[in-house]
Design a protein around this motif. Structure first.
Motif, mmCIF file in Angstrom:
data_model
loop_
_atom_site.group_PDB
_atom_site.id
_atom_site.type_symbol
_atom_site.label_atom_id
_atom_site.label_comp_id
_atom_site.label_asym_id
_atom_site.label_seq_id
_atom_site.Cartn_x
_atom_site.Cartn_y
_atom_site.Cartn_z
ATOM 1 N N THR A 504 0.790 -1.135 -0.014
ATOM 2 C CA THR A 504 0.012 -0.010 -0.087
ATOM 3 C C THR A 504 0.871 1.271 0.246
ATOM 4 O O THR A 504 0.363 2.406 -0.518
ATOM 5 N N LEU A 511 -6.215 -2.720 2.307
ATOM 6 C CA LEU A 511 -5.563 -3.864 1.402
ATOM 7 C C LEU A 511 -6.390 -5.164 1.381
ATOM 8 O O LEU A 511 -6.592 -5.735 2.202
ATOM 9 N N VAL A 625 -4.971 -2.423 -3.819
ATOM 10 C CA VAL A 625 -4.764 -1.274 -2.673
ATOM 11 C C VAL A 625 -5.874 -0.351 -2.786
ATOM 12 O O VAL A 625 -6.488 0.269 -3.662
ATOM 13 N N GLY A 626 -6.483 -0.023 -1.315
ATOM 14 C CA GLY A 626 -7.383 0.879 -1.254
ATOM 15 C C GLY A 626 -8.985 0.778 -1.758
ATOM 16 O O GLY A 626 -9.112 -0.484 -1.979
#
Ligand SMILES: *[C@@H]1O[C@H](CO)[C@@H](O)[C@H](O)[C@H]1NC(C)=O
Ligand SMILES: *[C@@H]1O[C@H](CO)[C@@H](O)[C@H](O)[C@H]1NC(C)=O
Ligand SMILES: *[C@@H]1O[C@H](CO)[C@@H](O)[C@H](O)[C@H]1NC(C)=O
Ligand SMILES: *[C@@H]1O[C@H](CO)[C@@H](O)[C@H](O)[C@H]1NC(C)=O
Ligand SMILES: *[C@@H]1O[C@H](CO)[C@@H](O)[C@H](O)[C@H]1NC(C)=O
Length: 892
Positions: A504, A511, A625-626
């Motif tokens: 990340t 994540l 990620v995210g």
């Protein structure tokens, strides 16, 4: 006549001296006439004079630039000489080589404001800050530098650290902010509490510490440097103390002054925990003891704690508020009675300052098993050097460190009764200018000009209460679904479990880890026959994980490097296992931070299958990620319209992982604003694109608070706690400067199925104020105390006064209680005693109603004498209200 005149003159001189010092400070240079800062064994020497200094810790990014002037002014009003702050490397250099000194990170603006208020500045550059700040202040990119090891004799680390520290020092020099340039900066710190971890690094620890010290002093800042908690600090660096009490601390050399860099006047809180607080009496006791035993600079950690906006909170799992039970609360309002009590204490210390700096060391007098006095007196020699005065001056501290018992001690012929855990200050100004009377003669009590400050008694209470205005909040919401798992092109697949931060780079808390497993008929029947469930086992995890199977939430776990065993329901065929690893503030304390990482450690497996465990550690995992909404910046005021929001009518069943948006008008007036998220689950919020922070509605344990907290005895962070059984943080500060009058955009991301309809907004202000002040009476002198201590120092002959004050923009709307006589009880529980002046209410009402602040003399002259030969006090409880036109204008 002559006798009386000279007496008054002498009584006043310590005050005149203080005023002169401040005057010198304001007039010259851009902020000051350039001055040098050095030190000796006793104190910092500022412009050639030893000083006793009160320092107020304020971290600039924990407030907005619009709040800074008020915070600094209120610190000054509270008696601070110095403002202290860390610097925050990850805020100033979010990307390597790209610096940010804007907005909340505009340290130059902050420093200039401190200077323009006539205060000094103490910057703790670090760059390791700890500070319950994300990753202790280190930029996340630092851990990706090849071969780096933090805070040890490691070339890549030292190179980066030197570059940053030099950047800050050079910036301050270029802005002429150092004392020798006429700026406010008098003191700097390199590293931070390195002594706590030095031994973890073996011999390289000491090498690094020495390098850091040498590097720092080599930068040409021209003011002294300190290292806190560094008993082996080199000769040219002042080692300082951080603790709840530092009176017993001694620096590692007789040439260094005793400095308290962190007076922990409160403590931080974690999600799901109780809120620590520290009684003012104990803080005051600790500070009085520090100056009694030779201390010279005391810094409040924190004087104003503020807010961990955005994702700046440290870890593990620290809350968004950094209130810290500080004298200025999270919103910048005075926390009473703490603020006022400490202000009185500062005034007492300032009154003693001429004597304290004049003496190289105090005279120690043992008065009892747990009672002692320290006497500071100037001789004509050292007074001449430091004070340009040739009169005898003297200050004494008398302490009772017994936790339980009061003690009566005899000190220079006078008896003092000291409550447990208390210190009395005496400012002894010798009366005659002639040589007849000198310290050491047997003084009669009437010859003393004496100010006593007793710490066991608080005579001034204020109660802060909330004014809520939730009806003005919008009930019209939009929503946007956040996909569970993989949502975009940047997903990738890799064999094995990758470390969270490696993936990340802390661009997001979130994540996603996705894998697929095949379950046979055999396994299903095995589980059914034996009535067992398979489990997903994670060896070690932090800070929070949600486990989904085939799109359904199976469970979630919060912890720091704990094992997870989650029962799951699987179906025959392919099953999607989705793990969401969430950071909630990166580790901010300890050695080897770069190795600590986040997310998962060790192995992940599915246990309980017929043919044994399935090892998922080496499976193919797909990573994302995210959140999609984060990367689309759906919280941004401009991009938010195009993100695909749909109406979210009342009564709609909410789904997990949703974004919500609404518009709201700012509450009227100028009071600080907060949103109540106690109806929500876990997520983050933005107002007009500003990241408010994380919210989470974990509830603190029901026990361990106690009805009252005894201030007596040594404090520790578990001693005094409040908020048991309550949500740790319900209210979230929305700085006024982020708000427009109308149509503010609130966007929230919510992980659970809570609906946003019950979110409410409120303003904060002091609604009920109370005070109690005694009439003047001697003897016995030692029982005399009052709230507006400093005001009366120069006015010994004047009637004591009660000062009532509402927040700015508020006026006293009613007097709920007033009694001059012998009132009982305390704030919100006052009652009339046997002695009561019938005109109490009308006198106070007349003096106060309709005013922001008022003063009332405490004497028979004002109220008449309701009962002779009784020492009387005035107790008042009043209500503060905003002007009538503002209280109704909130909604539109
Ligand atoms: C995952 O990434 C790949 C490769 O970039 C892309 O083709 C695919 O559409 C992505 N998956 C999703 C659900 O967006
Ligand atoms: C993170 O990445 C670095 C550099 O690629 C690597 O050396 C390190 O082992 C990784 N950490 C973990 C825990 O996998
Ligand atoms: C799972 O795989 C990892 C990596 O190959 C290995 O170290 C570990 O021993 C395996 N665990 C089990 C229970 O087989
Ligand atoms: C949003 O757009 C307006 C108009 O284009 C612009 O003036 C403003 O600066 C933008 N705001 C942000 C936060 O980007
Ligand atoms: C008030 O104080 C007096 C003594 O001063 C006491 O006799 C009386 O009981 C007290 N009243 C209350 C209500 O506490």
């Amino acid at each position: 006549m002559v006798e009386a005149m000279s007496r008054r003159k002498t009584l006043n001189f310590p005050l005149i001296l203080t005023v002169l010092t401040i005057h010198f400070v304001i007039v010259a240079g851009e902020y000051f006439k350039p001055f040098n800062v050095t030190y000796d064994n006793r104190a910092l020497i500022i412009g050639g004079k030893r000083r006793m200094l009160i320092s107020a810790g304020i971290h600039y990014p924990r407030a907005t630039p619009e709040m800074w002037p008020t915070l600094i002014a209120r610190s000054k009003e509270g008696g601070a000489d110095v403002i202290e702050t860390y610097t925050f490397w990850n805020g100033h250099e979010p990307t390597r080589g790209q610096y940010n000194f804007e907005g909340r990170y505009d340290i130059v603006k902050f420093a200039k404001l401190v200077g323009s208020h006539g205060l000094f500045l103490f910057i703790r550059i670090g760059p390791y800050a700890c500070a319950e700040w994300n990753f202790g202040g280190f930029p996340i990119w630092l851990r990706d530098i090849p071969g780096i090891e933090f805070r040890t004799d490691n070339a890549p680390f030292k190179e980066e650290m030197e570059r940053y520290v030099k950047k800050i020092v050079d910036l301050m020099i270029s802005e002429s902010l150092f004392s020798w340039q006429g700026g406010p900066i008098i003191l700097l710190q390199i590293e931070n509490e390195y002594g706590n971890v030095e031994s973890s690094f073996g011999p390289k620890g000491k090498l690094y510490m020495k390098w850091a010290a040498e590097m720092a002093v080599g930068l040409g800042a021209g003011v002294p440097w300190v290292m806190c908690r560094q008993t082996d600090a080199p000769e040219y660096i002042i080692d300082t103390c951080n603790a709840y009490y530092c009176d017993g601390f001694t620096p590692n050399s007789e040439k260094k002054p005793k400095i308290w860099t962190e007076n922990w006047n409160g403590w931080f809180a974690d999600w799901g925990e109780r809120l620590p607080y520290r009684p003012s009496e104990d803080i005051a006791f600790a500070i009085a003891r520090f100056f009694q035993r030779g201390g010279s600079l005391q810094n409040y950690y924190m004087y104003f704690g503020g807010t961990n906006f955005g994702r700046t909170a440290g870890g593990p799992t620290q809350i968004t508020s950094y209130d810290y039970d500080a004298p200025l609360d999270e919103y910048g309002l005075l926390r009473q009675p703490k603020w006022g009590h400490l202000k009185d204490l500062h005034a007492a210390i300032k009154l003693c300052e001429p004597a304290l700096v004049a003496a190289d060391s105090p005279q120690y007098i043992k008065l009892g098993p747990k009672q002692e006095a320290h006497v500071y007196r100037g001789t004509s020699n050292n007074i001449g050097q430091y004070m340009s005065l040739n009169e005898g001056i003297c200050a004494a501290f008398i302490a009772n460190i017994d936790e339980h018992e009061s003690a009566t001690v005899k000190f220079y012929g006078q008896e003092f009764t000291l409550p447990p855990w208390s210190v009395v200050f005496c400012q002894i100004a010798e009366i005659q200018l002639s040589t007849q009377l000198r310290w050491g003669h047997k003084l009669q009590s009437k010859q003393w000009a004496q100010i006593l400050f007793q710490l066991g008694i608080i005579l001034c209470f204020y109660k802060l209460s909330l004014k809520a205005s939730s009806e003005s909040f919008s009930q019209s919401w939009m929503t946007l679904k956040e996909p569970l798992g993989v949502w975009g092109d940047k997903n990738f697949t890799s064999k094995g479990i990758l470390e969270h931060l490696n993936v990340t780079k802390d661009q997001s808390d979130y994540l996603w880890y996705l894998t697929r497993i095949y379950i046979s008929d055999d396994d299903i029947s095995f589980w059914e026959e034996n009535d067992v469930s398979p489990t997903i086992d994670i060896d070690s995890m932090r800070d929070f994980v949600r486990i989904f199977v085939n799109g359904q939430l199976a469970g979630s776990v919060k912890g720091k490097w704990i094992k997870v065993v989650q029962p799951v329901k699987l179906v025959q065929g392919y099953n999607d296992i989705l793990l969401l690893s969430e950071t909630v503030g990166l580790q901010n304390y300890g050695a080897f931070l770069e190795k600590d990482g986040a997310g998962f450690k060790g192995q992940i497996k599915l246990t309980g299958c017929k043919s044994g465990d399935i090892n998922l550690t080496t499976s193919l995992w797909t990573y994302q990620v995210g959140l999609r909404g984060e990367f689309l910046e759906v919280y941004d005021v401009n991009s938010t319209e195009s993100a695909g929001w749909t109406e979210f009518p009342t009564g709609t069943t909410p789904s997990v992982f949703s974004w919500y948006k609404t518009k709201f008008d700012a509450p009227g007036g100028t009071d600080p604003v907060a949103l109540d998220f106690s109806s929500m689950g876990k997520g983050q919020a933005w107002v007009n694109g500003h990241h408010v922070g994380r919210y989470w509605t974990l509830v603190a344990p029901n026990n361990g608070c106690g009805r009252t907290c005894d201030y007596r005895g040594a404090y520790h962070s578990d001693k005094c706690r409040t908020n048991c059984g309550e949500i740790t943080q319900a209210w979230y500060h929305i700085p006024r400067s982020w708000l427009k009058t109308l149509n503010n955009v609130l966007v929230i991301f919510e992980e659970t199925d809570k609906t946003p309809f019950d979110i409410s907004i409120s303003t904060r202000s002091t609604e009920t104020i109370c005070a109690q002040v005694s009439e003047k009476h001697y003897p016995p002198l030692h029982k005399w105390s009052h709230s507006e201590f400093d005001r009366k120092l120069s006015l010994m002959d004047k009637t004591p006064e009660m000062h009532l004050q509402c927040d700015e923009g508020h006026t006293i709307s009613s007097i709920e209680f007033a009694s001059y006589g012998s009132p009982n009880g305390s704030c919100q529980k006052f009652s009339q005693g046997k002695c009561h002046a019938a005109n109490s209410l009308s006198v106070v009402s007349q003096a106060c109603i309709g005013r922001t602040s008022c003063s009332i003399g405490i004497s028979n002259g004002v109220f008449g004498d309701p009962c002779r030969h009784v020492v009387k006090s005035l107790a008042v409880q009043a209500k503060c209200s905003p002007p009538p036109d503002l209280s109704t204008s909130a909604s539109s």
